[in-house]
Design a protein around this motif. Structure first.
Motif, PDB file in Angstrom:
ATOM      1  N   LEU A  14       0.866  -1.169   0.000  1.00 17.56           N
ATOM      2  CA  LEU A  14       0.000   0.000   0.000  1.00 17.56           C
ATOM      3  C   LEU A  14       0.906   1.224   0.000  1.00 17.56           C
ATOM      4  N   ILE A  15       0.729   2.112  -0.968  1.00 13.79           N
ATOM      5  CA  ILE A  15       1.524   3.334  -1.001  1.00 13.79           C
ATOM      6  C   ILE A  15       0.593   4.542  -1.040  1.00 13.79           C
ATOM      7  N   ARG A  16       1.065   5.631  -0.466  1.00 12.04           N
ATOM      8  CA  ARG A  16       0.296   6.873  -0.460  1.00 12.04           C
ATOM      9  C   ARG A  16       1.048   7.932  -1.241  1.00 12.04           C
ATOM     10  N   ILE A  17       0.380   8.509  -2.233  1.00 14.74           N
ATOM     11  CA  ILE A  17       0.923   9.603  -3.035  1.00 14.74           C
ATOM     12  C   ILE A  17      -0.028  10.784  -2.876  1.00 14.74           C
ATOM     13  N   SER A  18       0.492  11.928  -2.436  1.00 18.57           N
ATOM     14  CA  SER A  18      -0.350  13.098  -2.206  1.00 18.57           C
ATOM     15  C   SER A  18      -1.136  13.475  -3.451  1.00 18.57           C
ATOM     16  N   LYS A  19      -2.329  14.019  -3.232  1.00 15.60           N
ATOM     17  CA  LYS A  19      -3.164  14.478  -4.340  1.00 15.60           C
ATOM     18  C   LYS A  19      -2.444  15.530  -5.179  1.00 15.60           C
ATOM     19  N   HIS A  20      -1.470  16.226  -4.577  1.00 19.02           N
ATOM     20  CA  HIS A  20      -0.721  17.252  -5.317  1.00 19.02           C
ATOM     21  C   HIS A  20       0.182  16.633  -6.389  1.00 19.02           C
ATOM     22  N   PHE A  21       0.489  15.347  -6.241  1.00 16.36           N
ATOM     23  CA  PHE A  21       1.319  14.646  -7.229  1.00 16.36           C
ATOM     24  C   PHE A  21       0.559  13.509  -7.906  1.00 16.36           C
ATOM     25  N   ALA A  22      -0.760  13.562  -7.814  1.00 22.02           N
ATOM     26  CA  ALA A  22      -1.578  12.473  -8.359  1.00 22.02           C
ATOM     27  C   ALA A  22      -1.352  12.265  -9.853  1.00 22.02           C
ATOM     28  N   SER A  23      -1.074  13.323 -10.573  1.00 21.69           N
ATOM     29  CA  SER A  23      -0.875  13.196 -12.022  1.00 21.69           C
ATOM     30  C   SER A  23       0.398  12.408 -12.361  1.00 21.69           C
ATOM     31  N   PHE A  24       1.276  12.214 -11.377  1.00 18.10           N
ATOM     32  CA  PHE A  24       2.517  11.477 -11.604  1.00 18.10           C
ATOM     33  C   PHE A  24       2.424  10.023 -11.146  1.00 18.10           C
ATOM     34  N   THR A  25       1.259   9.591 -10.703  1.00 17.63           N
ATOM     35  CA  THR A  25       1.139   8.265 -10.091  1.00 17.63           C
ATOM     36  C   THR A  25       1.665   7.159 -10.985  1.00 17.63           C
ATOM     37  N   ASP A  26       1.272   7.158 -12.258  1.00 17.02           N
ATOM     38  CA  ASP A  26       1.712   6.091 -13.163  1.00 17.02           C
ATOM     39  C   ASP A  26       3.226   6.100 -13.335  1.00 17.02           C
ATOM     40  N   GLU A  27       3.834   7.294 -13.429  1.00 21.38           N
ATOM     41  CA  GLU A  27       5.288   7.386 -13.580  1.00 21.38           C
ATOM     42  C   GLU A  27       6.003   6.929 -12.312  1.00 21.38           C
ATOM     43  N   ILE A  28       5.452   7.280 -11.156  1.00 25.76           N
ATOM     44  CA  ILE A  28       6.051   6.865  -9.885  1.00 25.76           C
ATOM     45  C   ILE A  28       6.037   5.343  -9.770  1.00 25.76           C
ATOM     46  N   ILE A  29       4.887   4.740 -10.056  1.00 22.86           N
ATOM     47  CA  ILE A  29       4.773   3.281  -9.965  1.00 22.86           C
ATOM     48  C   ILE A  29       5.675   2.594 -10.980  1.00 22.86           C
ATOM     49  N   SER A  30       5.801   3.183 -12.165  1.00 20.98           N
ATOM     50  CA  SER A  30       6.707   2.633 -13.171  1.00 20.98           C
ATOM     51  C   SER A  30       8.155   2.677 -12.688  1.00 20.98           C
ATOM     52  N   ASP A  31       8.566   3.787 -12.042  1.00 20.95           N
ATOM     53  CA  ASP A  31       9.915   3.909 -11.515  1.00 20.95           C
ATOM     54  C   ASP A  31      10.180   2.889 -10.407  1.00 20.95           C
ATOM     55  N   LEU A  32       9.120   2.469  -9.733  1.00 18.50           N
ATOM     56  CA  LEU A  32       9.258   1.448  -8.695  1.00 18.50           C
ATOM     57  C   LEU A  32       9.365   0.041  -9.277  1.00 18.50           C
ATOM     58  N   GLU A  33       9.240  -0.043 -10.603  1.00 20.74           N
ATOM     59  CA  GLU A  33       9.194  -1.336 -11.294  1.00 20.74           C
ATOM     60  C   GLU A  33       8.051  -2.177 -10.724  1.00 20.74           C
ATOM     61  N   ALA A  34       6.926  -1.499 -10.506  1.00 20.16           N
ATOM     62  CA  ALA A  34       5.770  -2.127  -9.877  1.00 20.16           C
ATOM     63  C   ALA A  34       4.569  -2.076 -10.810  1.00 20.16           C
ATOM     64  N   LYS A  35       3.531  -2.801 -10.422  1.00 14.46           N
ATOM     65  CA  LYS A  35       2.283  -2.845 -11.174  1.00 14.46           C
ATOM     66  C   LYS A  35       1.162  -2.368 -10.269  1.00 14.46           C
ATOM     67  N   LYS A  36       0.379  -1.407 -10.754  1.00 20.08           N
ATOM     68  CA  LYS A  36      -0.749  -0.916  -9.980  1.00 20.08           C
ATOM     69  C   LYS A  36      -1.894  -1.920 -10.059  1.00 20.08           C
ATOM     70  N   VAL A  37      -2.374  -2.335  -8.890  1.00 22.15           N
ATOM     71  CA  VAL A  37      -3.491  -3.270  -8.823  1.00 22.15           C
ATOM     72  C   VAL A  37      -4.808  -2.514  -8.795  1.00 22.15           C
ATOM     73  N   LYS A  38      -4.907  -1.518  -7.895  1.00 23.99           N
ATOM     74  CA  LYS A  38      -6.115  -0.710  -7.843  1.00 23.99           C
ATOM     75  C   LYS A  38      -5.877   0.511  -6.966  1.00 23.99           C
ATOM     76  N   ALA A  39      -6.699   1.544  -7.188  1.00 19.82           N
ATOM     77  CA  ALA A  39      -6.689   2.724  -6.329  1.00 19.82           C
ATOM     78  C   ALA A  39      -7.538   2.445  -5.099  1.00 19.82           C
ATOM     79  N   LEU A  40      -7.094   2.955  -3.951  1.00 17.86           N
ATOM     80  CA  LEU A  40      -7.831   2.818  -2.708  1.00 17.86           C
ATOM     81  C   LEU A  40      -7.958   4.208  -2.085  1.00 17.86           C
TER      82      LEU A  40
END
Length: 376
Positions: A14-40
């Motif tokens: 479970l990771i938390r990304i501030s709403k101020h950086f929400a537009s970068f969520t996909d790039e952040i998860i990609s940099d983590l070499e991770a796969k987004k399962v769902k938003a919570l």
């Protein structure tokens, strides 16, 4: 800082990304070499991370306000689940009673929710869980009394269900479930929102080092209108505040406050000045603000604290913000400052709070030029 506890690669996070950086969520998860399962909720994402070590010390990590490996999940709608609190509390005991926990802390997946339903549920669930743990809970620590490096059980509850995991507060990046402590401000007593920002920062700092002792002397750059100075004074600190504009009149003649009306770039502390901490939340170009921090940090005691707000206004993309961050960090390191932590606080907008320590040992004299020890 302690290394995060090794986690199996198949463990969901479970990771938390501030709403101020929400537009970068996909790039952040990609940099983590991770796969987004769902938003919570509004700011949380459930991810599958092949290399959890990437959550720490990468370009993406300073955007992640809080993180947790999920050792137990219960997808459901708690509001419609009969006996949810009793069933959940019993499950937490059955799964985690023998894990050597220092505490159990439960928060909500949607901190912006206004009806308070899940906030009350989180409090009730924690209360019932502690009852079921019984004598086993007698040694549990209060939230800000946790050892930053020892494991706690953190749980998050919301309309999507219950999500729980064991990790140290330091590795999760917060003593509180979800991150730092929210500071409520009353309009009639508030000079500026910046007061809550430094209060929140001081709740966060013990993850990495003790806060300055009461009575310690802070130097604040660009202090107007005085929100941060006010908060520090109320905590028993002495404050030397520098700004071209006057402070709020409510601070007039406040004990412990020394206000100097001057441009920060023109301020020169006396040769005898010795501060425990330096605070800078100035607007404007980062390079210019940080140069003043570096210049004036020569008046800090060895190991003295620097709290610096890294502004990113006008820096638009994920890549540009990372470049901006790296440039600021290089400048600080060359200026004899050591980064000890970086985070995004509740009252931060599109900015980060950086914590530095003044390096110990010999330093070049003013005018000594740039080198491995820094420059003045």
């Amino acid at each position: 800082m302690s290394e995060p506890t090794p986690i199996r690669a198949e463990t969901p996070w479970l990771i938390r990304i501030s709403k101020h950086f929400a537009s970068f969520t996909d790039e952040i998860i990609s940099d983590l070499e991770a796969k987004k399962v769902k938003a919570l909720g509004e700011e949380y994402s459930l991810i599958q991370c092949r290399n959890p070590l990437r959550l720490h010390g990468t370009d993406a990590s300073h955007f992640i306000r809080w993180n947790l490996p999920l050792d137990h999940t219960w997808p459901c709608n708690p509001q419609k689940m009969e006996g949810f609190i009793e069933k959940a509390a019993q499950t937490l005991h059955d799964k985690f009673a023998d894990k050597g926990l220092q505490g159990i802390f439960i928060g909500i997946l949607d901190p912006s929710a206004r009806d308070g339903y899940y906030k009350a549920m989180a409090a009730n669930l924690r209360g019932r869980t502690l009852q079921i743990f019984g004598d086993e809970a007698k040694g549990f620590r209060a939230v800000e009394e946790q050892d930053a490096t020892k494991p706690s059980l953190f749980c998050m509850v919301g309309k999507e269900g219950l999500f729980c995991g064991i990790q140290s507060p330091q590795a999760s990046n917060g003593f509180y479930p979800g991150g730092t402590k929210f500071i409520s401000q009353k309009a009639d007593h508030t000079i500026s929102r910046a007061g809550a920002k430094i209060a929140e920062a001081l709740h966060y700092l013990p993850l990495h080092r003790p806060i300055p002792e009461e009575g310690g002397h802070w130097l604040e750059l660009g202090a107007c209108p005085g929100g941060m100075s006010s908060e520090l004074l109320e905590r028993g600190y002495e404050v030397t505040a520098i700004d071209r504009a006057p402070l709020d009149e409510r601070l007039d003649k406040h004990r412990g406050l020394h206000f100097i009306k001057a441009d920060v770039s023109e301020f020169e502390p006396s040769s005898r000045a010795s501060f425990d901490a330096l605070l800078c939340d100035m607007n404007g170009e980062t390079r210019v603000a940080l140069a003043q921090v570096i210049r004036l940090s020569k008046s800090l005691k060895p190991g003295g604290l620097v709290v610096f707000t890294l502004k990113t206004a006008g820096v638009e993309s994920y890549v540009e913000i990372n470049d901006h961050f790296k440039a600021a960090l290089d400048q600080a390191v060359n200026g004899w400052l050591k980064l000890i932590a970086v985070t995004h606080l509740t009252y931060n907008r599109q900015e980060f709070t950086l914590f530095f320590e003044r390096k110990r040992g010999a330093q070049p004299e003013k005018g000594g030029g740039q080198g491995p020890g820094g420059f003045w």
